[in-house]
Structure formats: structure tokens, C-alpha cells
Design an enzyme around this catalytic site. Structure first.
Site, short mmCIF file in Angstrom:
data_model
loop_
_atom_site.label_atom_id
_atom_site.label_comp_id
_atom_site.label_asym_id
_atom_site.label_seq_id
_atom_site.Cartn_x
_atom_site.Cartn_y
_atom_site.Cartn_z
N TYR A 61 -2.12 -1.14 10.49
CA TYR A 61 -2.20 -1.57 9.08
C TYR A 61 -0.95 -1.13 8.32
O TYR A 61 -0.34 -1.90 7.57
CB TYR A 61 -3.45 -0.96 8.47
CG TYR A 61 -3.62 -1.12 6.97
CD1 TYR A 61 -4.17 -2.28 6.44
CD2 TYR A 61 -3.26 -0.10 6.10
CE1 TYR A 61 -4.35 -2.42 5.06
CE2 TYR A 61 -3.43 -0.23 4.73
CZ TYR A 61 -3.98 -1.39 4.21
OH TYR A 61 -4.16 -1.52 2.86
N SER A 91 0.85 -1.20 0.00
CA SER A 91 0.00 0.00 0.00
C SER A 91 0.89 1.24 0.00
O SER A 91 2.05 1.18 0.44
CB SER A 91 -0.86 0.02 1.28
OG SER A 91 -1.47 1.28 1.46
P1 NAD Z 1 -11.63 -6.24 -0.07
O1 NAD Z 1 -12.35 -6.13 1.20
O2 NAD Z 1 -12.43 -6.36 -1.30
O3 NAD Z 1 -10.61 -7.45 -0.03
C1 NAD Z 1 -9.97 -7.85 1.16
C2 NAD Z 1 -10.24 -9.32 1.37
O4 NAD Z 1 -9.48 -9.79 2.48
C3 NAD Z 1 -11.67 -9.67 1.71
O5 NAD Z 1 -12.47 -9.88 0.57
C4 NAD Z 1 -11.52 -10.94 2.53
O6 NAD Z 1 -11.83 -12.07 1.74
C5 NAD Z 1 -10.04 -11.00 2.85
N1 NAD Z 1 -9.80 -11.25 4.28
C6 NAD Z 1 -9.75 -10.35 5.28
N2 NAD Z 1 -9.52 -10.98 6.45
C7 NAD Z 1 -9.41 -12.30 6.16
C8 NAD Z 1 -9.17 -13.46 6.95
N3 NAD Z 1 -8.95 -13.37 8.27
N4 NAD Z 1 -9.15 -14.67 6.33
C9 NAD Z 1 -9.36 -14.77 4.98
N5 NAD Z 1 -9.57 -13.70 4.19
C10 NAD Z 1 -9.60 -12.48 4.79
O7 NAD Z 1 -10.67 -4.96 -0.14
P2 NAD Z 1 -9.44 -4.60 -1.11
O8 NAD Z 1 -9.25 -3.16 -0.96
O9 NAD Z 1 -9.61 -5.18 -2.44
O10 NAD Z 1 -8.22 -5.29 -0.38
C11 NAD Z 1 -7.30 -6.12 -1.06
C12 NAD Z 1 -5.90 -5.78 -0.61
O11 NAD Z 1 -5.55 -4.51 -1.12
C13 NAD Z 1 -5.71 -5.72 0.90
O12 NAD Z 1 -4.49 -6.36 1.24
C14 NAD Z 1 -5.60 -4.24 1.15
O13 NAD Z 1 -4.83 -3.96 2.29
C15 NAD Z 1 -4.92 -3.79 -0.12
N6 NAD Z 1 -5.04 -2.36 -0.38
C16 NAD Z 1 -6.25 -1.81 -0.60
C17 NAD Z 1 -6.34 -0.44 -0.82
C18 NAD Z 1 -7.66 0.22 -1.06
O14 NAD Z 1 -7.70 1.45 -1.08
N7 NAD Z 1 -8.75 -0.48 -1.23
C19 NAD Z 1 -5.17 0.34 -0.83
C20 NAD Z 1 -3.96 -0.26 -0.62
C21 NAD Z 1 -3.89 -1.61 -0.39
#
Ligand code: NAD
Ligand code: MG
Length: 342
Positions: free
Chosen positions: A247, A234
Site C-alpha cells: 500500500y 497518505s
Molecule cells: P473507504 O473504505 O471508505 O473508501 C475506500 C473506497 O475504495 C471504498 O469505499 C471502495 O468504494 C473503493 N474501492 C476499493 N477497491 C475498489 C475497486 N477495486 N473498485 C472500485 N472501488 C474500489 O476508506 P477511506 O479511508 O475513505 O479511503 C479513501 C482513500 O483514502 C483511499 O485511497 C485510502 O488509501 C486513503 N487514505 C485513507 C486513510 C485512512 O486512515 N482512512 C489514510 C490515508 C489515505
């Protein structure tokens, strides 16, 4: 960037895009190399014309409706629904015959990677939480519509035994493992460190770092030379927001882990890279990841003036998985609407 006239410009420009090309603009575009040429070449060989488009005018802009869901949230209940490339991502055989496991593949960035991988010719296993079964079913349908095998593996990756079982079941049911993508992540907003309990801290570190360690260790023995591991870091790894300190620590750790592991695993012919997204419109944000106020103005503070949609990052997950990026390992790639990386 947030007034009504901007929204109107966005709507009409996006309509024009569909009209011109019959596909969504950036969906099949690569951020690297050859396929961007198609943007300026409407009659490009292969037939996938990607029209030139002003990135500021694509996709929804803030302000967004105030909304929140219980954790872990569902993409299907967001307004507007995130664009994971369902209607638009066009594959080109770049991952034909590959076998990929994507954690967090039910929604958000992981779903965008799952759709793109299937349309590029890969069989896809996804891990998700049991509460997310309905989102996972949508991904199952999309992968199968692409003519590829789908394997759904629900379960909680905070458990080491489950992580080992997850890899084992993915390898058995896919018939191997060439691509391991970690998208699962935990982000929970706390304005003050004094409000972060040991349980909260443990939850975030178990999900984002321990699970990554357990899953990666279990996956490596199954991966042949040419395989690819992709972590999801991130911008918070470099520039932590004040309300997600725990985080941000994990995201810095993930970037560091990718760089170090890459040096070790190249001896096995395995590449390891990380992607560092900026603000993306996903379920994580509306299910405790951000305050409601931050959700309403999401992406307004980056140079692009809007959050990314998951489809806009899919080409990077594809590129890093593909042999086309054979000289890339140990890299952290930013996709963040112009914030930049150090
Ligand atoms: P999202 O909620 O769609 O995806 C995150 C997923 O994590 C969930 O769908 C869930 O299935 C999984 N998860 C969480 N806890 C879990 C557990 N204990 N066991 C199994 N699965 C678990 O959100 P996203 O934004 O697509 O996140 C995907 C990745 O991208 C994450 O690592 C997040 O930190 C990273 N990210 C997101 C952003 C943003 O702005 N959305 C920015 C930077 C990084
Ligand atoms: Mg989800």
C-alpha cells in the site's frame, strides 16, 4: 488522552459546540484563508458562524470497540459511525455548477468530499463497488437533499475497460467533467512481507495505481481549463507502516504522479494536487486495512491523540477543487493530526 475523563470532556465540549453554533464545529471550516476568520467572528457575514474549538476535544478518541467487517466494509456498520459531515457541513457556493466524479464516494473520505461538493453547488457522480450499494444510497439521498444531481456508477476499477466506461458514463450523465477526485483505494494488513502474495500485491497496485493511470488518461480529454484533479495519497508515502508495505509503495507513487502530472497538465490549464491523510476513521481500516488491535487504538499515536473524521478533510477537497486555489498545483497537502510531512 484515552481515559474516561477525556471522553467526558469530549462529549461535553461537543455538546456545547452544537448548542453554541447549531452546527458541528469544524464542519464548514476551511483549513485555508477566509472562512477560518469566521471561527473568531460569531456574527460573520453570511451567517455561518464556526465557533472556536480545541481540536483535541472534538470527535471520538481511542480506545474504540474491537470490530471487523468483510472487505470492502460499510460505513453504516461502524461503531461509532464516521462523521462525513452529514449533519454539519455547510456549503457556500464555492463549486456552483461544477461536475465532479469521485471514486470511492460511497464512504469515508470520498463520501465527505461528495457531501461537501454537493452542498457547495456541484453535481456529483460516485463510483463504488456493488457490495457498497447501501452506503452509496445514503450518499445519493444526501446529494439530492442538497438539490444537486447524483449519478451512481458501481463497478470495479481494477478493470481497464470499466475505467474507460466509468469516465464516459460520468461525462455523459453529468454533462461534462470539471473535477476528478480519486478516493478509491485498497489497503490490506500483512505483518510480514513473506505473507504478501503476488495476487495481493497485484490487487493493491491495480486498485491504487493502474486504475488511477487509466481513469486519469480517460478523464483528461473531457476536462476544460480550470478543471481540477485530486488524488488521495497518505502519510505512508513518506513514513511507511511496517504492515502495509505494498500500500505504502502505491501511496508514494500517487504523490509522485500528482507532482509530475501537474507539470504536464498545466499546459492544458488543469491543476493536479494530492492529499496525504493520516489516520482517518473509515471502513477501509475495519475491513482488513488494519489489525483489530490497531483499530482499537487508532489515532492514539499522533499528536492529536485521535483519528481524523472524514468531515475534517472535506474542506481540503473543496479548496483544491475550487478556483480559489488557482495558484496551487503539484502539491501534496497533509491532513494528519500533527504528524507532519517531510
Ligand atoms: P473507504 O473504505 O471508505 O473508501 C475506500 C473506497 O475504495 C471504498 O469505499 C471502495 O468504494 C473503493 N474501492 C476499493 N477497491 C475498489 C475497486 N477495486 N473498485 C472500485 N472501488 C474500489 O476508506 P477511506 O479511508 O475513505 O479511503 C479513501 C482513500 O483514502 C483511499 O485511497 C485510502 O488509501 C486513503 N487514505 C485513507 C486513510 C485512512 O486512515 N482512512 C489514510 C490515508 C489515505
Ligand atoms: Mg466504501
Amino acid at each position: 488522552m484515552t481515559d474516561d475523563s477525556n471522553s467526558r470532556n469530549h462529549d461535553s465540549s461537543r455538546r456545547q459546540l452544537f448548542k453554541t453554533a447549531g452546527i458541528a464545529a469544524v464542519a464548514g471550516a476551511s483549513t485555508f484563508g477566509q472562512r477560518t476568520a469566521a471561527a473568531a467572528e460569531p456574527t460573520a457575514p453570511g451567517g455561518t458562524a464556526i465557533p472556536l474549538a480545541d481540536p483535541r476535544n472534538l470527535f471520538p478518541h481511542p480506545p474504540f470497540n474491537a470490530q471487523s467487517q468483510p472487505w470492502p466494509g460499510l460505513a453504516s456498520k461502524m461503531t461509532p459511525r464516521p462523521d462525513h459531515g452529514e449533519q454539519s457541513y455547510r456549503g457556500n457556493g464555492r463549486l456552483a455548477g461544477r461536475k465532479a466524479l469521485i471514486t470511492g464516494g460511497d464512504s469515508g473520505l470520498g463520501r465527505a468530499a461528495a457531501i461537501a461538493y454537493a452542498r457547495e453547488g456541484a453535481d456529483v457522480a460516485i463510483n463504488y463497488l456493488p457490495e457498497e450499494e447501501s452506503d452509496a444510497k445514503e450518499v445519493q439521498a444526501l446529494v439530492q437533499q442538497a438539490g444537486r444531481k447524483f449519478v451512481g456508477l458501481p463497478g470495479d476499477i481494477r478493470d481497464e475497460a470499466f475505467c474507460k466506461e466509468l469516465i464516459s458514463r460520468a461525462v455523459t450523465q453529468l454533462g461534462g467533467l470539471d473535477i476528478f477526485v480519486n478516493c478509491a483505494g485498497r489497503q490490506h494488513t500483512h505483518d510480514d512481507i513473506l505473507d504478501v502474495s503476488t495476487e495481493d500485491f497485484d490487487w493493491t497496485l491495480k486498485t491504487n495505481l493502474y486504475a488511477l493511470f487509466w481513469l486519469t488518461k480517460a478523464a483528461i480529454p473531457h476536462m476544460q481549463p480550470g478543471s481540477s484533479i485530486i488524488f488521495t495519497s497518505s502519510t505512508n508515502a513518506y513514513n511507511p507502516s511496517t504492515n502495509i508495505l505494498d500500500y505504502s509503495i502505491t501511496k508514494a507513487g500517487i504523490a509522485n504522479f500528482a507532482k509530475g502530472l501537474a507539470k504536464q497538465l498545466i499546459k492544458r490549464g488543469i491543476r493536479v494536487n494530492a492529499i496525504a491523510p493520516g489516520p482517518f476513521w473509515t471502513a477501509l481500516q475495519v475491513s482488513g486495512g488494519q489489525t483489530t488491535a490497531n483499530v482499537e487504538k487508532m489515532g492514539g499515536d499522533v499528536p492529536m491523540g485521535r483519528p481524523g473524521q472524514p468531515v475534517e478533510i472535506a474542506p481540503v477537497y473543496v479548496q483544491l477543487a475550487s478556483t480559489e486555489s488557482s495558484y496551487m498545483t503539484g502539491q501534496v497537502i497533509g491532513v494528519n493530526g500533527g504528524v507532519g510531512l517531510p
